[in-house]
Design a protein around this motif. Structure first.
Motif, mmCIF file in Angstrom:
data_model
loop_
_atom_site.group_PDB
_atom_site.id
_atom_site.type_symbol
_atom_site.label_atom_id
_atom_site.label_comp_id
_atom_site.label_asym_id
_atom_site.label_seq_id
_atom_site.Cartn_x
_atom_site.Cartn_y
_atom_site.Cartn_z
ATOM 1 N N UNK A 163 29.808 35.194 30.835
ATOM 2 C CA UNK A 163 30.468 35.273 32.134
ATOM 3 C C UNK A 163 30.874 36.698 32.483
ATOM 4 N N UNK A 164 30.920 37.569 31.491
ATOM 5 C CA UNK A 164 31.115 38.988 31.767
ATOM 6 C C UNK A 164 32.544 39.429 31.982
ATOM 7 N N UNK A 165 33.517 38.671 31.475
ATOM 8 C CA UNK A 165 34.901 39.102 31.609
ATOM 9 C C UNK A 165 35.216 40.226 30.628
ATOM 10 N N UNK A 166 36.215 41.020 30.973
ATOM 11 C CA UNK A 166 36.730 42.052 30.075
ATOM 12 C C UNK A 166 37.961 41.466 29.398
ATOM 13 N N UNK A 167 37.808 41.069 28.146
ATOM 14 C CA UNK A 167 38.843 40.298 27.461
ATOM 15 C C UNK A 167 40.159 41.049 27.332
ATOM 16 N N UNK A 168 40.125 42.364 27.285
ATOM 17 C CA UNK A 168 41.379 43.118 27.182
ATOM 18 C C UNK A 168 42.254 42.924 28.413
ATOM 19 N N UNK A 169 41.617 42.570 29.537
ATOM 20 C CA UNK A 169 42.375 42.229 30.731
ATOM 21 C C UNK A 169 42.683 40.753 30.807
ATOM 22 N N UNK A 170 41.658 39.922 30.683
ATOM 23 C CA UNK A 170 41.842 38.480 30.876
ATOM 24 C C UNK A 170 42.688 37.857 29.775
#
Length: 469
Positions: A163-170
């Motif tokens: 899905x391409x999320x940036x885990x450090x943000x989400x």
């Protein structure tokens, strides 16, 4: 620290956070936490001079009201606690020099940058509330723990190539939220509400890599945690199953999660111990570091100069180059360079190092660097890919203009990682490098000594006295 398996995941996390105290934390976890404080503060100081950090401070100045907490480094100011966390989070991730937790499972690679979110929340609320060193260490370790466990549990589609999320943000919002709830001394039910508030405010896209919007993800995660906890303290509520429920965080952001990687595993062991964290020797994407070290060893031992190189072939896995994070094929700016294997190879070949001087627009745009980047080819090797996403492996081959060929494989345990950590002296040297332009030598030494003695400080906000104006 024991949490029963019969309750929902969200409540398990809240109960774990509210019932775990400093005395429950292993000494090793405390020592690693102190290292994270040093490294996290160092990269905030260095990043505070970056353009994105200056823009964020301008924004904070425009909306400033209360003066709860201080920002670190250049242009230090007092601001509302959530905005201080925002500014420090952006600065701390601006250089991509903050630490990284890497998975030990084959279905994922980089889990999250785990220090900045709970550290920024801890600094902001320690400054506002005057909490003790033990309080702050506990809040930090628990924030680190919860966000890494969530990153381990969520379906791997959440990350690059899915899905391409940036885990450090989400996912990072949960690290800052937990740290904030602990320092605000919220109840279990209030903590459940804070997690729900954070879950619905979570955001961050991987497409931002190589731009100012990537550190914005970190800043917003740090800010959101403080906001969520303070709203919950005032009575704002949310569902009791915000993580695991239908249309909840795990379903919306990952398409599901592996409950067995989270249920009953909080604190068993603490994530700060396993999988641990990598404190970065280079200010760039961590999955490129083994390759940079491999090339540095090769060109140093063989005494190969940059202008002697005809070509560099880099073989690695899909957890490194596209669809992995180092997807930029040719860097023209310092921000792009952080996610560009050809640049990283060029920097090492030309300078034998890749520090702040190399990750700068002037060097990236220099003719020598631009020419050598074009001589680098990076490709996915099927055999390396088959090892799994948890293995970061490089095979580097250098061909010289006179026809010689040399090869070097990366070390099994990457430098700075949990199994090959930087020494305290190496970590201190990184801090001094980051702080030199902004903090006196006396204050640098004072900060390091205070961190080493953090558990004995009655007011942890004194840490900020030496790294803020």
């Amino acid at each position: 620290m024991n949490v029963q398996n019969t309750t929902g995941v969200t409540r398990q996390i809240a109960r774990f956070v509210t019932t775990t105290g400093y005395e429950d934390l292993p000494p090793d976890a405390i020592e690693i936490a102190k290292r994270c404080f040093v490294d996290g503060t160092a990269v905030m100081l260095a990043g505070s001079s970056e353009p994105c950090a200056e823009i964020i401070r301008t924004y904070v100045q425009q909306v400033i009201g209360a003066t709860d907490a201080r920002t670190i480094g250049k242009g230090s100011m007092r601001a509302p606690a959530h905005l201080a966390a925002l500014a420090n989070g952006v600065a701390g991730h601006a250089l991509d020099w903050d630490d990284t937790a890497l998975s030990l499972e084959k279905d994922r690679s980089v889990l999250i940058h785990p220090t900045m979110q709970p550290l920024c929340a801890s600094y902001a609320l320690a400054d506002l509330l005057g909490r003790s060193g033990k309080d702050v260490l506990t809040a930090f370790v628990l924030g680190f723990e919860v966000q890494v466990k969530i990153a381990e549990a969520i379906h791997p589609d959440h990350f690059a190539g899915g899905r391409g999320f940036h885990s450090s943000g989400t996912i990072g919002v949960f690290g800052s939220t937990v740290a904030a709830t602990k320092l605000l001394r919220l109840t279990e039910q209030q903590t459940i509400h804070a997690l729900a508030i954070a879950a619905t405010m979570a955001a961050g896209l991987g497409v931002n890599h190589g731009t100012m919007s990537k550190p914005l993800n970190m800043g917003r995660a740090s800010e959101t945690g403080v906001t969520a906890a303070r709203l919950a303290e005032l009575g704002f509520d949310g569902p009791g199953h915000s993580l695991e429920g239908g249309r909840g965080f795990f379903e919306a952001f990952g398409g599901g999660f592996a409950a067995e990687r989270l249920t009953g595993r909080l604190g068993a062991p603490l994530s700060i111990l396993s999988p641990g964290t990598c404190i970065k020797p280079y200010p760039s994407g961590v999955v490129g570091h083994p390759g940079m070290d491999a090339l540095r060893k090769l060109v140093t031992e063989q005494d190969i100069q940059g202008d002697e190189i005809d070509s560099i072939l880099v073989k690695t896995g899909p957890n490194v180059i596209a669809p992995g994070p180092l997807r930029i094929l040719h860097a023209t700016t310092a921000l792009e360079a952080k996610f560009c294997v050809p640049f990283q190879m060029a920097a090492i070949a030309l300078r034998r190092k890749a520090g702040l001087e190399e990750f700068a627009d002037d060097f990236v745009q220099s003719e020598a660097c631009q020419v050598l980047q074009r001589r680098v080819t990076a490709e996915i090797d099927p055999d390396i890919a088959a090892l799994g996403k948890d293995k970061v492996v490089f095979e580097v081959e250098v061909r010289t203009r006179d026809g010689r060929t040399f090869a070097q494989k990366s070390e099994e345990h990457y430098r700075g990682g949990p199994r090959n950590p930087l020494s305290w002296d190496e970590l201190s040297a990184k801090f001094h490098d980051c702080a030199a332009a902004l903090v006196s030598e006396e204050d640098q030494s004072s900060f390091l000594n205070s961190v080493r003695n953090l558990q004995n400080l009655s007011d942890a906000s004194v840490l900020l006295d030496t790294v803020t104006g």
